[in-house]
Design a protein around this motif. Sequence first.
Motif, PDB file in Angstrom:
ATOM      1  N   LEU A 583       0.846  -1.202   0.000  1.00 23.18           N
ATOM      2  CA  LEU A 583       0.000   0.000   0.000  1.00 23.18           C
ATOM      3  C   LEU A 583       0.876   1.245   0.000  1.00 23.18           C
ATOM      4  N   PRO A 584       0.431   2.278  -0.717  1.00 21.20           N
ATOM      5  CA  PRO A 584       1.243   3.494  -0.759  1.00 21.20           C
ATOM      6  C   PRO A 584       1.258   4.220   0.589  1.00 21.20           C
ATOM      7  N   GLY A 585       2.371   4.883   0.850  1.00 20.32           N
ATOM      8  CA  GLY A 585       2.522   5.603   2.124  1.00 20.32           C
ATOM      9  C   GLY A 585       2.242   7.088   1.983  1.00 20.32           C
ATOM     10  N   ASN A 586       2.743   7.845   2.974  1.00 15.53           N
ATOM     11  CA  ASN A 586       2.504   9.299   2.996  1.00 15.53           C
ATOM     12  C   ASN A 586       2.886   9.942   1.660  1.00 15.53           C
ATOM     13  N   SER A 587       2.092  10.914   1.259  1.00 18.40           N
ATOM     14  CA  SER A 587       2.349  11.519  -0.055  1.00 18.40           C
ATOM     15  C   SER A 587       1.745  12.919  -0.130  1.00 18.40           C
ATOM     16  N   TRP A 588       2.450  13.780  -0.881  1.00 18.38           N
ATOM     17  CA  TRP A 588       1.936  15.141  -1.102  1.00 18.38           C
ATOM     18  C   TRP A 588       1.082  15.216  -2.363  1.00 18.38           C
ATOM     19  N   TRP A 589       1.109  14.163  -3.174  1.00 18.20           N
ATOM     20  CA  TRP A 589       0.345  14.230  -4.433  1.00 18.20           C
ATOM     21  C   TRP A 589      -1.135  14.553  -4.213  1.00 18.20           C
ATOM     22  N   PRO A 590      -1.794  13.901  -3.222  1.00 22.95           N
ATOM     23  CA  PRO A 590      -3.225  14.215  -3.042  1.00 22.95           C
ATOM     24  C   PRO A 590      -3.480  15.683  -2.745  1.00 22.95           C
ATOM     25  N   LEU A 591      -2.644  16.262  -1.876  1.00 18.04           N
ATOM     26  CA  LEU A 591      -2.849  17.672  -1.513  1.00 18.04           C
ATOM     27  C   LEU A 591      -2.613  18.570  -2.724  1.00 18.04           C
ATOM     28  N   TYR A 592      -1.512  18.321  -3.449  1.00 19.80           N
ATOM     29  CA  TYR A 592      -1.210  19.157  -4.612  1.00 19.80           C
ATOM     30  C   TYR A 592      -2.329  19.037  -5.668  1.00 19.80           C
ATOM     31  N   SER A 593      -2.787  17.801  -5.897  1.00 21.31           N
ATOM     32  CA  SER A 593      -3.839  17.608  -6.921  1.00 21.31           C
ATOM     33  C   SER A 593      -5.126  18.310  -6.502  1.00 21.31           C
ATOM     34  N   ALA A 594      -5.475  18.183  -5.231  1.00 19.65           N
ATOM     35  CA  ALA A 594      -6.708  18.833  -4.751  1.00 19.65           C
ATOM     36  C   ALA A 594      -6.578  20.351  -4.845  1.00 19.65           C
ATOM     37  N   LEU A 595      -5.371  20.870  -4.546  1.00 20.43           N
ATOM     38  CA  LEU A 595      -5.170  22.324  -4.663  1.00 20.43           C
ATOM     39  C   LEU A 595      -5.368  22.780  -6.107  1.00 20.43           C
ATOM     40  N   ALA A 596      -4.819  22.000  -7.035  1.00 20.63           N
ATOM     41  CA  ALA A 596      -4.988  22.358  -8.456  1.00 20.63           C
ATOM     42  C   ALA A 596      -6.463  22.310  -8.854  1.00 20.63           C
ATOM     43  N   LEU A 597      -7.164  21.279  -8.374  1.00 28.08           N
ATOM     44  CA  LEU A 597      -8.596  21.180  -8.695  1.00 28.08           C
ATOM     45  C   LEU A 597      -9.382  22.334  -8.061  1.00 28.08           C
ATOM     46  N   ALA A 598      -8.981  22.720  -6.849  1.00 36.28           N
ATOM     47  CA  ALA A 598      -9.647  23.862  -6.196  1.00 36.28           C
ATOM     48  C   ALA A 598      -9.425  25.126  -7.027  1.00 36.28           C
ATOM     49  N   PHE A 599      -8.229  25.241  -7.589  1.00 34.38           N
ATOM     50  CA  PHE A 599      -7.928  26.408  -8.420  1.00 34.38           C
ATOM     51  C   PHE A 599      -8.802  26.406  -9.673  1.00 34.38           C
ATOM     52  N   VAL A 600      -9.026  25.208 -10.237  1.00 34.89           N
ATOM     53  CA  VAL A 600      -9.936  25.100 -11.393  1.00 34.89           C
ATOM     54  C   VAL A 600     -11.312  25.622 -10.987  1.00 34.89           C
ATOM     55  N   CYS A 601     -11.763  25.165  -9.820  1.00 34.55           N
ATOM     56  CA  CYS A 601     -13.098  25.532  -9.324  1.00 34.55           C
ATOM     57  C   CYS A 601     -13.214  27.049  -9.132  1.00 34.55           C
ATOM     58  N   ALA A 619      -3.593  20.059 -13.022  1.00 37.27           N
ATOM     59  CA  ALA A 619      -4.204  18.974 -12.229  1.00 37.27           C
ATOM     60  C   ALA A 619      -4.011  17.633 -12.936  1.00 37.27           C
ATOM     61  N   LEU A 620      -4.210  17.622 -14.264  1.00 39.53           N
ATOM     62  CA  LEU A 620      -4.061  16.378 -15.023  1.00 39.53           C
ATOM     63  C   LEU A 620      -2.622  15.869 -14.948  1.00 39.53           C
ATOM     64  N   CYS A 625       1.408  12.164 -12.901  1.00 36.27           N
ATOM     65  CA  CYS A 625       2.672  11.948 -12.173  1.00 36.27           C
ATOM     66  C   CYS A 625       2.426  11.035 -10.978  1.00 36.27           C
ATOM     67  N   TRP A 626       1.337  11.306 -10.288  1.00 34.68           N
ATOM     68  CA  TRP A 626       0.944  10.482  -9.136  1.00 34.68           C
ATOM     69  C   TRP A 626       0.804   9.019  -9.582  1.00 34.68           C
ATOM     70  N   SER A 627       0.098   8.811 -10.710  1.00 36.51           N
ATOM     71  CA  SER A 627      -0.117   7.442 -11.170  1.00 36.51           C
ATOM     72  C   SER A 627       1.216   6.787 -11.555  1.00 36.51           C
ATOM     73  N   TRP A 628       2.142   7.582 -12.088  1.00 35.45           N
ATOM     74  CA  TRP A 628       3.453   7.040 -12.473  1.00 35.45           C
ATOM     75  C   TRP A 628       4.193   6.530 -11.228  1.00 35.45           C
ATOM     76  N   HIS A 629       4.178   7.338 -10.176  1.00 40.38           N
ATOM     77  CA  HIS A 629       4.929   6.981  -8.965  1.00 40.38           C
ATOM     78  C   HIS A 629       4.215   5.934  -8.122  1.00 40.38           C
ATOM     79  N   ASN A 630       2.932   5.735  -8.385  1.00 37.00           N
ATOM     80  CA  ASN A 630       2.143   4.822  -7.557  1.00 37.00           C
ATOM     81  C   ASN A 630       2.200   3.388  -8.070  1.00 37.00           C
TER      82      ASN A 630
END
Lengths: 840, 120
Positions: A583-601, A619-620, A625-630
């Motif tokens: 299972l994947p561990g701690n990561s900043w990808w979720p926060l960064y992706s959500a921030l980008a999506l919030a910016f879209v909003c 965001a894409l 990138c997240w999927s690549w590292h995951n």
Amino acid sequence: MTDANKATPMAADIKKLAQIWANLPGWGSLAAVNHSTIGLRFMVTGMVFFLIGGVLAMLLRTQLALPEQSILSADTYGQLFSMHGSVMMFLFAIPVLEGLAIYLIPKMTGSRDLLFPRISALGYYCYLFGGIIIMFSLLLGIAPASGWFMYTPLSSSEFSPGPGSDFWLLGITFVEISAMAAGIELTVSILCSRAKGMTLSRMPLFCWYILVMALMIVFGFPPLILASILLELERAAGMPFFTVAAGGDPLLWQHLFWLFGHPEVYIIFLPAAGIVSTLIPVFSGRPIVGYRWVVIGIILTGFISFGLWVHHMFTVGIPQLAQAFFSVASMLVAVPTAIQVFAWLATLWYGKVVFRLPMLWICGFLLIFVCGGLTGVMLALVPFNWQVHDTHFVVAHMHYVLVGGMFFPLIAGLYYWLPLVSGRMPSEKIGRWGFWLTFGGFNLTFLLMHLTGLLGMPRRVYTYEAGLGWDWLNLLSSVGSFIMAIGVAMVLLDLLLHFWFGKRASANPWQADTLEWALDMPPAQYNFASLPIVTSRQPLWHDPALPQRIAAGEGGMIGTTSGRRENWGTSAVSARVQQTLHLPGNSWWPLYSALALAFVCISLLCRWYPLALLAAIVALVLLLCWSWHNGANLQPVASPSDAELALPLEYQSTDGPGRWGMVVTLLANGALFMALLFGWFYLWTAAPQWSAPAEGPLPVTLLLLCGALATIALWQFNRLSTKLADGQDSQLQRQLWWCVLTGSAHFILLLSLFIMAPLAYTSSAHDAVIMVILLYLLGHAGLAVLLTLLQALRVGRGYVSKHRPYEPQVVKPLWFYYLGVYWLSIVSFFILPLGWGQVL
Amino acid sequence: MSWRRWCKPGHPAQLVLGFSIWSIWFIAMYAGLSVVCQFAAPAPQDGAANWLNYMLWGLTSAVITLLLLMAWRGWRYCRSVPHGNRTLRFVGYVSTVLYVMAALATLLGGLPVLVLAPCI
């Protein structure tokens, strides 16, 4: 696994587990993905929104306490009641219950975490940011004022010209990403990662409830997501889906909204009923009566609740026979609920009930919810429904069902699981005061509201004339609401104070039967030092020494040497151990992706479209990138605890949770597509001024050619992935590049057709729908090509090979899905209208 | 073939198949009724005795028959599973009851067709 050869976990093993599963310190905790952390964050945030929604309710009741008051203006009142409903439904009820499920499910199923922990974290941040964006509209005094259901045309730009509706549409859609994430993750986690031996027939009832709720989210939320997108497109780009003059129909919004809205009630009710089905056996000291019947009731509820949506629309002019279908279905849904109620009553009857604090709330639930259910059956009857439609009777019914059916069990559950979270017991005295004040205040408020409604008081009015017979009822309702608020405040105070002043809880303080009570209180981040093996439906009653044996390392997967977060992957029905999951561990990808999506909003809200496009691209890129590292690890280390079982790692196999996750995601996607198809046929057959051009907007031959290219691409991908699964990887990268090439040719041809299509999308609902379906197809074609391209690159890096054949098996369902929706779209949107054009 | 496995009694897909059929029937009834009422509505004076209601009742009867057959097949399967195999018995039993429930829900939902005119 209980043989003597297995080493007892040493302190070093435990220490290593703790290190691997720990959150990062300080600001690093924002990168946490562990289910306990994320679940608690969901619940705490949800309770904050609950307080805000509660304050709004107090303001509404203050305004209505006396006739002809002007404490709130009509517009402010409209904003407050719209926000009260939206906050309570979207920002409190669902997220809190999701948070509870995220926190509890791995603990109950004997796992160390959910299977997509980073998706959990992304879901949380989307929820948080979406909630903040919506609340901001209230602070600015520009909140939506069209009700929590946002009926068109009231919410359209003509009658709601300000940004209020946009805040709702964009903010709620953003929050729904979170609900979808939780729905997908919970489904896959329950099916693919339970304790060894926890077969479907031994699964705790709470998990059954959450499984069905999660699947209902998967199928129930997409219609609202689609409706929100369409309405926002109408408001922002002038695409007239709900405008009669251009061939649209405002009733389409009602259909799409209630296709989501009624299942939503059961999405909220089912987890709460899961709490009830968990607590009643514990406090009755015996297994639940009729386990199988309760499971039947849960599945029945899940299905039938999707067949009721039109009972919210009985007054809009629907043929009597159609009304009868929905009336019968609305009454039918009482059957599975009754099955559950009788199972609970029978369990109480046969057990020796101990009335501890959580049981008070359960009793309150039984009384209130049964009353709410009965008024629900009354509302299912068409003639009665016509009489009380849009009156306070409906408001009273809704609160009896939602507060009785969700809030009371939730508080019971919070009190019940509190010792697990904090290791301390709540105060019985404050808790009992809190219960009685809440229970009394609630009934004073809403029981009387039934009468107010029967006397004809409409809902959503900001004031009323004196002397209509509603004065004293409204006054008492308002007094009751304040009593209830005091009760809720006492409960929250109790919950807060117990962290400092509560008595230390003994192990398994309620003598419960489920696995979460085998954990330390509070539990370690990795939950179980060794994974439990289950041989009974009530593991802790069957084997009271199980917690000690788990701690002593007599379970499975002791410690870790791979240096990664590990868990077992098990089969869906019989819970046989099949693979080791990293299972994947701690990561900043979720926060960064959500921030980008919030910016879209935010960019869309401010109508900064170029910036929104840029943020969407960012965001894409972040998500890719997240999927690549995951993905697969190049240097897997076999876990010694599993070596004796010769368990493959997930990415060494051809099936696993990632593939299940893709399939469940595509089910949700399919629900959205079906909702769009429904909208198309609905407008075609029911819109009063629907008009379609004599000739289709696109040449069918080119669409068929385009489809042939997509079919070839799928054939190529299917062939290479099947060969890979059979252990052949010669020319794999080359074959993937060919697939990319064919897919790209399809994409480019489709894009060219889209650009050249003469679509008058601002003056014709027909063309607007065609535009949406073309964009939908283009988006999916692009995504399928992009993911295939990444696979080709990953073959070059060694991430995909005959030894690691997993990832193409995850991408394959997307190709199948895309080809299916492509041909279905071509037939439904382009070929069928040619034949039917003359008839219709 | 995995699809064949899905159709066997005892497969977990059977837990949802009965009500999936019910859902398709429900959509077909509502959509069929709406489309026909819009474009080829039977005469109101015919009351419930008209071609559309006959077709809807025919569909309802066919779906009920199918669901009851599936329930009967599930029941036979339950009786054949050894007592020791609790998981398969559980899935078989629950899916059988769900088939019966789906048949009942179809019957109750379809009954109004016998008494109500369709497009009024």
